[in-house]
Motif scaffolding. Sequence first.
Motif, PDB file in Angstrom:
ATOM      1  N   ASP A 209       0.802  -1.224   0.000  1.00 30.65           N
ATOM      2  CA  ASP A 209       0.000   0.000   0.000  1.00 30.65           C
ATOM      3  C   ASP A 209       0.839   1.279   0.000  1.00 30.65           C
ATOM      4  OD1 ASP A 209      -2.796  -0.263  -0.298  1.00 30.65           O
ATOM      5  OD2 ASP A 209      -2.966  -1.145   1.681  1.00 30.65           O
ATOM      6  N   ASP A 210       2.141   1.173   0.126  1.00 28.72           N
ATOM      7  CA  ASP A 210       3.021   2.336   0.063  1.00 28.72           C
ATOM      8  C   ASP A 210       4.396   1.849  -0.376  1.00 28.72           C
ATOM      9  OD1 ASP A 210       3.985   1.066   2.329  1.00 28.72           O
ATOM     10  OD2 ASP A 210       3.122   2.486   3.737  1.00 28.72           O
ATOM     11  N   GLY A 211       5.406   2.709  -0.256  1.00 23.35           N
ATOM     12  CA  GLY A 211       6.730   2.298  -0.677  1.00 23.35           C
ATOM     13  C   GLY A 211       6.776   2.058  -2.181  1.00 23.35           C
ATOM     14  N   TRP A 212       7.218   0.856  -2.560  1.00 21.78           N
ATOM     15  CA  TRP A 212       7.331   0.539  -3.984  1.00 21.78           C
ATOM     16  C   TRP A 212       5.965   0.469  -4.664  1.00 21.78           C
ATOM     17  CZ3 TRP A 212      11.579   0.819  -6.796  1.00 21.78           C
ATOM     18  CH2 TRP A 212      11.528   0.369  -8.116  1.00 21.78           C
ATOM     19  N   ALA A 213       4.917   0.348  -3.887  1.00 21.92           N
ATOM     20  CA  ALA A 213       3.570   0.319  -4.468  1.00 21.92           C
ATOM     21  C   ALA A 213       3.282   1.599  -5.244  1.00 21.92           C
ATOM     22  CB  ALA A 213       2.526   0.120  -3.372  1.00 21.92           C
ATOM     23  N   TYR A 214       3.856   2.722  -4.793  1.00 25.92           N
ATOM     24  CA  TYR A 214       3.647   3.975  -5.519  1.00 25.92           C
ATOM     25  C   TYR A 214       4.315   3.932  -6.897  1.00 25.92           C
ATOM     26  CZ  TYR A 214       1.993   5.885  -1.097  1.00 25.92           C
ATOM     27  OH  TYR A 214       1.283   6.116   0.065  1.00 25.92           O
TER      28      TYR A 214
END
Length: 494
Positions: free
Chosen positions: A41-46
Amino acid sequence: MTFILYNVHVYRYSVFFSISMMTVGENVTMAKKRYVLVPPDDGWAYMVGIAMTINYIVIASFVPCLGIIFNDFFVELNMGSADILILNGVNALAISISSFLTGPLLKVISMRKLAFLSSTLLNLGVFCTVFVNTRNQLIMCQGLLQNFGVGMLYNVVSTSGNDYFLKKRFFVVNLSQAIAAVVAVLVPWAVNWTAETYGFRGTLILISAVSLQSFVASALMQPVKWHLKKVYVTPETTELLVVAQDQNTEVESIQCVEQLKLDSLSNEFPCVDINIDSLPTTCKGNELLLNTKNFFDWPFLKKFVRTCTCVGVPFNLNADVIFTIFVPQALYALNWTKVEVALAISLLSFGDIATRVFLTIGSTWLKNVGNHLIYIIGMAVDVLAKLVLMWSTNGTVSYVSLILIGCSRSILVVILPLVFSDVLPPEQYARGFGLSMLFYGLIALALGPAIGAVRDATNDYTIMFYILNSIMAAVTIAWSIELFHNRKAQKVVL
């Protein structure tokens, strides 16, 4: 003195033994703790969100411009409406077949490799179209090769977004498609200028250069298992489990450790693997058939095909696409001027973009409403707005109806991947999405020519629009009944 040293020695070892036992106890307690690996849901997900935006731009931005790009070439080849509809049918069939094959292919190849493969097919098809000189070459390159890559890439992009996001899925999908929609509004102006300046072949070269960015996006789509977050199952993680339950996602489907079983998070569409070695000897003659069923996950597909999510979406998309294609001609038949028709198309785009922005801004509140309910509301608004457009003789009312049609179309497109996320666990998402797209292609081949024949026989767009609207209304009613029945059944279980 000896006595004192002895006591110190004993005390030291007793302390060491106590600390060791405490450490062992803590390790045992930690070992007994159950945890789940959830989407980041964050980090590399962006970065994956950026990849989704790039791919949506590559896939969808140039589709409305095909008439502008190939107009002179169609005239050169003497391609009439029937030939163009055949090309459109081939496009839909290629997209549907490749999207359907994406699920089984993910069993033998990673998602990122499949993204690179689909990007290669897409770019190869665009580049080869630069050199086509006949109708058959156009069908092979633009119709089959390019759209085979488009269908596979669209499924992969939707699946990766489903894998990387859980809480932020609604927001990210809406934001990426909203950006792609804004770009799609600007692209026709650029394509029109390049077509007049460099011709359709020069335009295709520039489009090919833009399409190469799909390789960059594919490189960003790393395996989700590299970035999963470990969350221990404690009272504080109730919110996470509630989110998973709202998404109809079994905890095991997000890489549950220790085979955690939670009755409240049941899997609606379990996958049944067929073990050939465990079958009787008399059944091994059908090994090829059984292996084929196992490859395509037949038990799952057989159950999913009975739902409105699987069958209703293809009918809706086809009805909307055919309506959109013939709206300008229908307005001209009603004696609208070119300026009025251009304004009508702009209002459709305005409603589309405005709704995407609203869905993005209101994602926090709208995700509590439910994706299926939002989708059904979008279908109902679409049906009513089209009826008003056909019945109204007032210009202002017609313009408002066109804006509402654009709004509903946005919902049907943007919420589409989220609707599948609600009913499909991650490991089955690509298969279910691909099956629905396969129906889309088959329906397009049957419905498109049939609607065209009705239009030619009656020489009336109104009858054609009534048929399309009836299809949409029937799906809306059936889906509403199914949603009501499922929610009632869940209340009974609880």
